[in-house]
Write a protein that holds these residues in place. Structure first.
Motif, PDB file in Angstrom:
ATOM      1  N   GLU A 190       1.332  11.015   0.720  1.00  0.00           N
ATOM      2  CA  GLU A 190       1.124  13.582   1.073  1.00  0.00           C
ATOM      3  C   GLU A 190       0.599  13.503   0.174  1.00  0.00           C
ATOM      4  O   GLU A 190       0.189  13.562  -0.647  1.00  0.00           O
ATOM      5  CB  GLU A 190       3.309  13.398   1.533  1.00  0.00           C
ATOM      6  N   GLY A 245       4.670   9.053  -2.561  1.00  0.00           N
ATOM      7  CA  GLY A 245       4.086   8.133  -2.083  1.00  0.00           C
ATOM      8  C   GLY A 245       5.205   7.783  -1.263  1.00  0.00           C
ATOM      9  O   GLY A 245       6.471   7.409  -1.687  1.00  0.00           O
ATOM     10  N   THR A 294       1.266   5.359   0.009  1.00  0.00           N
ATOM     11  CA  THR A 294       0.486   5.880   1.812  1.00  0.00           C
ATOM     12  C   THR A 294       1.254   7.346   0.676  1.00  0.00           C
ATOM     13  O   THR A 294       2.364   7.623   1.434  1.00  0.00           O
ATOM     14  CB  THR A 294       1.043   6.393   3.123  1.00  0.00           C
ATOM     15  N   ASP A 328       6.005   2.806   0.644  1.00  0.00           N
ATOM     16  CA  ASP A 328       5.664   1.773   1.512  1.00  0.00           C
ATOM     17  C   ASP A 328       6.823   1.252   2.163  1.00  0.00           C
ATOM     18  O   ASP A 328       7.553   1.820   2.462  1.00  0.00           O
ATOM     19  CB  ASP A 328       5.028   0.663   0.031  1.00  0.00           C
ATOM     20  N   ASP A 364       0.913  -0.946  -0.349  1.00  0.00           N
ATOM     21  CA  ASP A 364      -0.222   0.420  -0.040  1.00  0.00           C
ATOM     22  C   ASP A 364       1.038   1.332   0.205  1.00  0.00           C
ATOM     23  O   ASP A 364       1.639   1.128   0.742  1.00  0.00           O
ATOM     24  CB  ASP A 364      -0.697   0.424   1.358  1.00  0.00           C
TER      25      ASP A 364
END
Length: 63
Positions: free
Chosen positions: A7, A21, A5, A23, A3
């Motif tokens: 910003e 992003g 994540t 992971d 996944d």
């Protein structure tokens, strides 16, 4: 794939908005805001170097 994540988008005046992003596997991602499914992947260190060089004016033509 892990996944990602993402910003908050970074939007410069008069240009596209980009998102960065990460992971849990140590990968970094960059994408145009709203187009995250079409991202570029590299190591966090490579992305950090790219951003540092852009901020230093070495790659301002890329933006």
């Amino acid at each position: 794939m892990s996944d990602i994540t993402w910003e908050t988008p970074f939007c410069a005046e008069g240009s596209s908005c980009f998102r960065i992003g990460t992971d849990a596997d140590g990968n970094a991602y960059i994408a145009v805001n709203g187009q995250e499914e079409h991202h570029l992947t590299d190591s966090r260190e490579a992305l950090r170097t790219l951003i540092t060089d852009i901020k230093a004016g070495k790659a301002d033509h890329l933006l």
